[in-house]
Write a protein that holds these residues in place. Structure first.
Motif, PDB file in Angstrom:
ATOM      1  N   UNK A 166     -17.543 -15.413   1.325  1.00  0.00           N
ATOM      2  CA  UNK A 166     -17.010 -14.429   0.376  1.00  0.00           C
ATOM      3  C   UNK A 166     -18.114 -13.734  -0.415  1.00  0.00           C
ATOM      4  N   UNK A 167     -19.275 -14.372  -0.513  1.00  0.00           N
ATOM      5  CA  UNK A 167     -20.402 -13.766  -1.222  1.00  0.00           C
ATOM      6  C   UNK A 167     -20.850 -12.468  -0.552  1.00  0.00           C
ATOM      7  N   UNK A 168     -20.457 -12.271   0.699  1.00  0.00           N
ATOM      8  CA  UNK A 168     -20.831 -11.064   1.436  1.00  0.00           C
ATOM      9  C   UNK A 168     -20.124  -9.824   0.912  1.00  0.00           C
ATOM     10  N   UNK A 169     -18.995 -10.004   0.249  1.00  0.00           N
ATOM     11  CA  UNK A 169     -18.231  -8.862  -0.264  1.00  0.00           C
ATOM     12  C   UNK A 169     -19.109  -8.002  -1.169  1.00  0.00           C
ATOM     13  N   UNK A 170     -19.761  -8.617  -2.144  1.00  0.00           N
ATOM     14  CA  UNK A 170     -20.546  -7.841  -3.113  1.00  0.00           C
ATOM     15  C   UNK A 170     -21.750  -7.162  -2.463  1.00  0.00           C
ATOM     16  N   UNK A 171     -22.312  -7.783  -1.425  1.00  0.00           N
ATOM     17  CA  UNK A 171     -23.451  -7.161  -0.738  1.00  0.00           C
ATOM     18  C   UNK A 171     -22.998  -5.867  -0.055  1.00  0.00           C
ATOM     19  N   UNK A 172     -21.871  -5.905   0.629  1.00  0.00           N
ATOM     20  CA  UNK A 172     -21.368  -4.708   1.314  1.00  0.00           C
ATOM     21  C   UNK A 172     -20.870  -3.658   0.328  1.00  0.00           C
ATOM     22  N   UNK A 173     -20.323  -4.098  -0.800  1.00  0.00           N
ATOM     23  CA  UNK A 173     -19.825  -3.150  -1.808  1.00  0.00           C
ATOM     24  C   UNK A 173     -20.952  -2.314  -2.399  1.00  0.00           C
ATOM     25  N   UNK A 174     -22.160  -2.867  -2.476  1.00  0.00           N
ATOM     26  CA  UNK A 174     -23.266  -2.087  -3.046  1.00  0.00           C
ATOM     27  C   UNK A 174     -23.628  -0.889  -2.167  1.00  0.00           C
ATOM     28  N   UNK A 194     -21.214   0.973  -1.022  1.00  0.00           N
ATOM     29  CA  UNK A 194     -20.059   1.839  -1.203  1.00  0.00           C
ATOM     30  C   UNK A 194     -18.859   1.501  -0.342  1.00  0.00           C
ATOM     31  N   UNK A 195     -18.875   0.355   0.330  1.00  0.00           N
ATOM     32  CA  UNK A 195     -17.769  -0.026   1.202  1.00  0.00           C
ATOM     33  C   UNK A 195     -16.642  -0.681   0.404  1.00  0.00           C
ATOM     34  N   UNK A 196     -15.426  -0.464   0.868  1.00  0.00           N
ATOM     35  CA  UNK A 196     -14.220  -1.083   0.316  1.00  0.00           C
ATOM     36  C   UNK A 196     -13.991  -2.355   1.125  1.00  0.00           C
ATOM     37  N   UNK A 197     -14.314  -3.507   0.546  1.00  0.00           N
ATOM     38  CA  UNK A 197     -14.361  -4.758   1.299  1.00  0.00           C
ATOM     39  C   UNK A 197     -13.342  -5.757   0.754  1.00  0.00           C
ATOM     40  N   UNK A 198     -12.604  -6.367   1.686  1.00  0.00           N
ATOM     41  CA  UNK A 198     -11.759  -7.506   1.333  1.00  0.00           C
ATOM     42  C   UNK A 198     -12.079  -8.654   2.278  1.00  0.00           C
ATOM     43  N   UNK A 199     -11.769  -9.843   1.838  1.00  0.00           N
ATOM     44  CA  UNK A 199     -11.948 -11.046   2.629  1.00  0.00           C
ATOM     45  C   UNK A 199     -10.572 -11.511   3.089  1.00  0.00           C
ATOM     46  N   UNK A 200     -10.485 -12.049   4.285  1.00  0.00           N
ATOM     47  CA  UNK A 200      -9.210 -12.528   4.820  1.00  0.00           C
ATOM     48  C   UNK A 200      -8.506 -13.463   3.829  1.00  0.00           C
ATOM     49  N   UNK A 201      -9.273 -14.281   3.133  1.00  0.00           N
ATOM     50  CA  UNK A 201      -8.663 -15.233   2.204  1.00  0.00           C
ATOM     51  C   UNK A 201      -8.109 -14.560   0.946  1.00  0.00           C
ATOM     52  N   UNK A 202      -8.376 -13.247   0.791  1.00  0.00           N
ATOM     53  CA  UNK A 202      -7.731 -12.485  -0.286  1.00  0.00           C
ATOM     54  C   UNK A 202      -6.275 -12.191   0.059  1.00  0.00           C
ATOM     55  N   UNK A 203      -5.954 -12.248   1.351  1.00  0.00           N
ATOM     56  CA  UNK A 203      -4.604 -11.893   1.810  1.00  0.00           C
ATOM     57  C   UNK A 203      -3.829 -13.055   2.426  1.00  0.00           C
ATOM     58  N   UNK A 204      -4.556 -14.012   3.011  1.00  0.00           N
ATOM     59  CA  UNK A 204      -3.923 -15.105   3.753  1.00  0.00           C
ATOM     60  C   UNK A 204      -4.467 -16.457   3.305  1.00  0.00           C
ATOM     61  N   UNK A 205      -3.691 -17.506   3.585  1.00  0.00           N
ATOM     62  CA  UNK A 205      -4.181 -18.871   3.435  1.00  0.00           C
ATOM     63  C   UNK A 205      -5.157 -19.158   4.569  1.00  0.00           C
TER      64      UNK A 205
END
Length: 136
Positions: A11-19, A21-32
């Motif tokens: 999940x730490x990868x989200x912030x790296x990609x966001x820098x 300008x990407x709109x990033x979500x992690x599977x665990x944001x939506x699913x178990x």
């Protein structure tokens, strides 16, 4: 670019990609944890997101040339190496820059990321790039 990170990507990868300008979500944001690959892929389709995973072999069955799907938003398979707590930022920086440059041109393509000494190469696997230089 809209991106979905598979469960096997930290999940730490989200912030790296966001820098980038990407709109990033992690599977665990939506699913178990442990959601079926088909459900994860359908989420990527529904939300028009490129999917980044370590388990590309489980997802390439859903895209051409192995399926008749006419539109998907791209697949990036980190292949042949593990993304560790030490390397994830470097790997995601390479992917973040790549996606920023490619934009929507990643639609209907799939790429593999391979480690090459101290760097990471992102190689298009489908559709195949035809070399028109006359060489073999």
């Amino acid at each position: 670019m809209k991106v979905l990170l598979d469960e096997n990507i930290t999940r730490k990868s989200v912030s790296v990609l966001e820098k980038y300008g990407h709109d990033v979500i992690h599977v665990l944001d939506r699913f178990d944890p442990g959601k079926k690959d088909e459900d994860v892929f359908q989420l990527a389709l529904r939300e028009q997101r490129a999917l980044i995973t370590l388990n590309g072999k489980d997802f390439i069955v859903f895209i051409p040339p192995r399926s008749s799907l006419t539109l998907h938003y791209g697949l990036i398979w980190l292949r042949g190496f593990q993304v560790t707590n030490k390397s994830y930022e470097y790997v995601m920086d390479a992917i973040g820059r790549f996606l920023k440059n490619k934009g929507d041109f990643i639609k209907n393509t799939y790429y593999v990321v391979k480690r090459d000494k101290d760097t990471y190469k992102i190689i298009q696997r489908f559709p195949k790039i035809i070399n028109n230089s006359g060489g073999k």
